[in-house]
Scaffold this motif. Sequence first.
Motif, PDB file in Angstrom:
ATOM      1  N   VAL A  69     -11.047   8.358  -1.548  1.00 20.01           N
ATOM      2  CA  VAL A  69     -10.412   8.615  -2.708  1.00 20.01           C
ATOM      3  C   VAL A  69     -10.828  10.078  -3.289  1.00 20.01           C
ATOM      4  CG1 VAL A  69      -9.792   8.222  -5.117  1.00 20.01           C
ATOM      5  CG2 VAL A  69     -10.137   6.362  -3.677  1.00 20.01           C
ATOM      6  N   SER A 127      -7.022   7.780   1.566  1.00 20.24           N
ATOM      7  CA  SER A 127      -5.866   6.832   1.294  1.00 20.24           C
ATOM      8  C   SER A 127      -5.270   7.203   0.057  1.00 20.24           C
ATOM      9  CB  SER A 127      -6.138   5.606   1.551  1.00 20.24           C
ATOM     10  OG  SER A 127      -7.290   5.272   0.442  1.00 20.24           O
ATOM     11  N   CYS A 128      -5.969   7.842  -0.955  1.00 21.68           N
ATOM     12  CA  CYS A 128      -5.496   8.177  -2.261  1.00 21.68           C
ATOM     13  C   CYS A 128      -6.062   9.626  -2.523  1.00 21.68           C
ATOM     14  CB  CYS A 128      -6.133   6.915  -3.328  1.00 21.68           C
ATOM     15  SG  CYS A 128      -5.577   7.246  -5.097  1.00 21.68           S
ATOM     16  N   ARG A 149      -1.348   6.885  -1.051  1.00 24.64           N
ATOM     17  CA  ARG A 149      -1.425   6.416  -2.672  1.00 24.64           C
ATOM     18  C   ARG A 149      -1.783   7.859  -3.418  1.00 24.64           C
ATOM     19  NH1 ARG A 149      -1.660   1.586  -4.372  1.00 24.64           N
ATOM     20  NH2 ARG A 149      -2.291   0.946  -2.798  1.00 24.64           N
ATOM     21  N   ARG A 186       2.646   2.873  -5.878  1.00 29.79           N
ATOM     22  CA  ARG A 186       1.499   3.617  -5.256  1.00 29.79           C
ATOM     23  C   ARG A 186       1.445   5.069  -5.787  1.00 29.79           C
ATOM     24  NH1 ARG A 186       3.555   5.575  -1.243  1.00 29.79           N
ATOM     25  NH2 ARG A 186       5.611   4.737  -0.618  1.00 29.79           N
ATOM     26  N   ASP A 373      -6.457  -1.168   0.928  1.00 31.19           N
ATOM     27  CA  ASP A 373      -6.424   0.385   1.175  1.00 31.19           C
ATOM     28  C   ASP A 373      -7.830   0.623   2.243  1.00 31.19           C
ATOM     29  OD1 ASP A 373      -4.160   0.731  -0.447  1.00 31.19           O
ATOM     30  OD2 ASP A 373      -4.938   2.096  -1.608  1.00 31.19           O
ATOM     31  N   VAL A 408      -2.784   1.777   3.792  1.00 26.75           N
ATOM     32  CA  VAL A 408      -2.520   1.723   2.332  1.00 26.75           C
ATOM     33  C   VAL A 408      -1.648   0.372   2.000  1.00 26.75           C
ATOM     34  CG1 VAL A 408      -1.672   2.898   0.642  1.00 26.75           C
ATOM     35  CG2 VAL A 408      -2.759   4.254   2.144  1.00 26.75           C
TER      36      VAL A 408
END
Length: 446
Positions: A69, A127-128, A149, A186, A373, A408
């Motif tokens: 993240v 992934s984010c 995301r 998302r 995720d 994701v």
Amino acid sequence: MPNQPAPLDLLLLPTWLVPVEPAGVVLREHALGIRDGRIALIAPREQALRLEAREVRELPGQLLCPGLVNAHGHAAMTLLRGLADDLPLMSWLQEHIWPAESRWVDEAFVRCGTALAIAEQVKAGISCFADMYFYPQVASEVVHACGVRAQISIPLLDFPVPGALDAQDALRHGLQLFDDLRQHPRLSVAFGPHAPYTVSDDKLANIAMLAEEVDAGIHMHIHETAGEIEQSLASHGQRPLARLQRLGLLGPRLQAVHMTQIDESDLAMLVESNASVIHCPESNLKLASGFCPVERLWQAGVNVAIGTDGAASNNDLDLLGETRTAALLAKAVAGSAQALDAHRALRMATLNGARALGLDTQIGSLEIGKLADLVSFDLSGLGCQPLYDPVSQLIYAANRQCTRHLWVAGKQLLDNGRLLRQDEEQLISQAQQWAGRIAGSPTATA
């Protein structure tokens, strides 16, 4: 006969599985199963192989963990990577970046730069990500198309910016975007007042009220330099964090980015308010902005996440590298080799980031029921041998080139290092075209 569970959509069989929660755990020869975009199974390999699965993927020599993240960045600024290096923050910002943005930033710039940033981040195991830039509607469209995301922040300043005539115009567009994306699986929207020194009291108080009303985060650069503190004391008679507390912005919604200047009163306010701090070590180092006291914050109970900042001041979107820098820097700042150990560093880049963005019930750790995720890193290469502790090796020896697969909500975006939803060659070509235009502009070297 009892009802049989539905088949798993995907069963992953890594060598190591690191759930992040519980803390410090490494599961060897375990499997993770996905059903309907969520984690449905974590079990020993042999037990899991008895279950029906539509697809089974062996991940030999790989570590499977939550997707990383990136809790702070300016995605479209990838197109300004390397434009104005080796300068202090305010010179970099006022004399180079703001003029370039005024000249070049439009919807096409944001569309291309955001797509480039997403591709770079996915290939690095992210992934984010949290984005804070102009034309947030355009950025959200790119995020939607790419399958990643993100939290999109509405940029708010006291002066006109690309895509908004003034702060009121930015808020109007932002609230509309919030309504449009309220049910998006998302995407989330936050308010993004740029910094205490670029947003007036009345606008900050209004943002605090609106954030409470619509249940949105507040993402803001705070206490980035010593000069910012001095300016605030001269102009407002108090430190920026105290001013934000007075105006109602301090609380669990606040995502305080940078925080390199922290005294005892600041620490007490952060602890009491349950605000999150987002640490951007490489950008802070490159701009000589100062050092965030990560270990001190952690030991006090403050949630500390990590971000790359934008590629114009980093100059990459490599969160694994950022986490390594954070771990090493924390030890030097704290004067302790035990500060920010490898497991806590990985937690900072996963679950802590999810918590800062208000997503920790959905992502950030490998737990049954959470969204799938996930990222796998290949630790079988020469540079990771011999291997005694896979998490330590991930943080201190691996790099983003070790990223192999990324999902994701159970949908694969990266397969053996290859992007599945974006055309890498096309992105490189488009970025080179932008560079050709910008390099010929007077603002490029002004």
